[in-house]
Motif scaffolding. Sequence first.
Motif, short mmCIF file in Angstrom:
data_model
loop_
_atom_site.label_atom_id
_atom_site.label_comp_id
_atom_site.label_asym_id
_atom_site.label_seq_id
_atom_site.Cartn_x
_atom_site.Cartn_y
_atom_site.Cartn_z
N GLY A 141 0.83 -1.22 0.00
CA GLY A 141 0.00 0.00 0.00
C GLY A 141 0.86 1.26 0.00
O GLY A 141 0.59 2.22 -0.73
N ILE A 142 1.92 1.25 0.81
CA ILE A 142 2.75 2.46 0.92
C ILE A 142 3.52 2.73 -0.37
O ILE A 142 3.61 3.88 -0.82
CB ILE A 142 3.71 2.34 2.13
CG1 ILE A 142 2.89 2.48 3.42
CG2 ILE A 142 4.80 3.38 2.07
CD1 ILE A 142 3.69 2.65 4.67
N VAL A 181 2.75 1.75 -3.49
CA VAL A 181 1.82 2.22 -4.54
C VAL A 181 1.38 3.65 -4.26
O VAL A 181 1.43 4.53 -5.13
CB VAL A 181 0.59 1.28 -4.61
CG1 VAL A 181 -0.48 1.86 -5.52
CG2 VAL A 181 1.01 -0.10 -5.10
N GLY A 182 0.97 3.91 -3.01
CA GLY A 182 0.48 5.25 -2.64
C GLY A 182 1.55 6.31 -2.81
O GLY A 182 1.29 7.39 -3.34
N SER A 183 2.78 6.01 -2.37
CA SER A 183 3.86 7.00 -2.47
C SER A 183 4.17 7.31 -3.92
O SER A 183 4.38 8.47 -4.29
CB SER A 183 5.14 6.48 -1.81
OG SER A 183 4.91 6.19 -0.47
N ILE A 203 2.20 7.06 -6.60
CA ILE A 203 1.14 7.88 -7.21
C ILE A 203 1.15 9.30 -6.64
O ILE A 203 1.12 10.29 -7.38
CB ILE A 203 -0.24 7.22 -6.99
CG1 ILE A 203 -0.29 5.84 -7.65
CG2 ILE A 203 -1.36 8.11 -7.53
CD1 ILE A 203 -1.57 5.07 -7.38
N GLY A 204 1.26 9.39 -5.33
CA GLY A 204 1.25 10.70 -4.68
C GLY A 204 2.40 11.58 -5.13
O GLY A 204 2.22 12.75 -5.48
N ALA A 205 3.60 11.01 -5.15
CA ALA A 205 4.77 11.79 -5.54
C ALA A 205 4.69 12.20 -7.00
O ALA A 205 4.99 13.34 -7.36
CB ALA A 205 6.05 10.97 -5.28
N ALA A 224 2.22 15.03 -7.32
CA ALA A 224 2.69 16.27 -6.68
C ALA A 224 3.79 16.95 -7.48
O ALA A 224 3.86 18.17 -7.56
CB ALA A 224 3.18 15.98 -5.27
N LEU A 225 4.66 16.14 -8.12
CA LEU A 225 5.79 16.74 -8.81
C LEU A 225 5.44 17.15 -10.24
O LEU A 225 6.07 18.01 -10.83
CB LEU A 225 6.98 15.77 -8.81
CG LEU A 225 7.48 15.42 -7.40
CD1 LEU A 225 8.60 14.39 -7.44
CD2 LEU A 225 7.95 16.66 -6.64
#
Lengths: 97, 464
Positions: free
Chosen positions: B65-66, B68-70, B72-74, B77-78
């Motif tokens: 989960g972490i 995949v989430g990181s 997509i999130g990163a 955001a960038l």
Amino acid sequence: MSDLFFMVYVFVLAGFVGFELINKVPPTLHTPLMSGSNAISGITIVGALVASGALHATEHATLATVLGVFAVAFATINVVGGYLVTDRMLKMFKKKK
Amino acid sequence: MEIREIIISLFYLIASFLFIFGIKRLSSPATARMGNIYSAIGMLIAVVATLLNKNIVSFEYILLGIVVGSAIGAYMALKVAMTDMPQMVGLLNGFGGGASAFVALSEFYQKIGPDVAPDIKAAVAISISLLIGSVTFTGSLIAFGKLQGIVTGKVVKFPLQNQLNILLILALITLIVLAVIYPQEQIYYLTIIGISLLVGVLLVLPIGGADMPVAISLLNSYSGMAAAATGFVIDNNMLIIAGSLVGASGIILTNIMCKAMNRSLMNVLLGGWDNTASSSAVSGGKDVVIKSVDSEEAASIFDAASSVIVVPGYGMAVAQAQHAVKELMDVLEKRGISVKFAVHPVAGRMPGHMNILLAESNVPYDKLYALEDINDDFKTTDVSLVIGANDVVNPAARSNPESPIYGMPILNVDYSRTVIVVKRSMAAGYAGIDNDLFGLDNTFMYFGDAKDAITKLNNELKNM
């Protein structure tokens, strides 16, 4: 039940702290305030970690874990995306040279 | 309490402190970046402390989960452009809400079995968490869609809309009561999710594009409330504190946005101005004579000025004109002309939208003024340059009690000696009414896409 009342106390008092703090944020910083506070709401990750990593003993254990993994992924997007994008914005704010 | 739990609780306390301290630092541009970092450190501490929890036995799913989430999130955001920040924040709100709903549902399935069921407190907390989380999720997706142009930005109205909403809310209340009375029945919980997802759609769909600052602020508040509700579900004070802070922040911003439009939250939620008031009646039906200028004439007006106030609006964001505007500021300042920026609270599609765009193009933040700080300066200003803003500079808000926007605080650009309005066409603004400003004696229309128009103006000024 006294636990519940204690939690409601915490909720109300934290809300007051929030009102006091955020009233002082100038309009210039409203967008980063929003994305930054949004990242904080990703604190749900704490519940998500337990849901996905704990051993569940009930008949729906697998379902509970799968839901937990989705929760971790969603909350992590919220946290990582929120903090990074806020930082990207805030580092642009410069004073007159 | 065993030692491990005490350590975890202490870490949670430190994390809560860092969230509060971080938000406090956000109140000044000079300390804001560190504030955000403090808050992120708080989050890291909270995550690490949670992993110490003795109930957590397997880490591979967490890691999945972490990762995949990181990623997509990163990536989001960038990659996101500053002009698209409203969509980005909208989407992030949705993920926060969705996470809360997933946690609550997982918690429910951990608690039911042949001979176990959630107690009253858990049943209430889970139902409410599912409700807020689901509403936030679909509401944010619709807000994202509207801002991205996938879903119509217009006010959406259909027959019996309010009746339907009331019916759904009554259904939700009934279902929560049923879920609490029969906590072992998953059908009630699942139906709460289904109806809440629908309510989220119906809540945001009627909201028009220019009212998005209100919608985004409100959803921000919901995402906090969802986190706090999750705190009640898993008995965690840190979640309650953090969620409540965010909830309060969203409510304050919602309130500021509503005040800046002189409208109630209800009015915004139910779909905005009554556009049936015909625009000709509002402007008195008179034929407005407008004067337009080209880049050369506009440049000569600036050449004769010694003070300029720039009023940016959504049109600047759409045209990505912020860098051209910064160049204009440099060109004018080189000629000894003072340049200030006046930012209306609801300019753009989210609170502070114009400020981040101008910050991106390196306009120093101390040149940006809020409405109440600059409104008295217009009468001593030579040129006001309105770029892609409309309703927020319409003098009818001040002078015409018949106007739908009467009473809304506006920037008094018409008080300055000359007004130049950069605009693509004579189309009306969001409120759907004519702008009296365009017909004033001291107003000149400079038609064109904001970026092209300002770039041409810069070239003229440089050649003078």
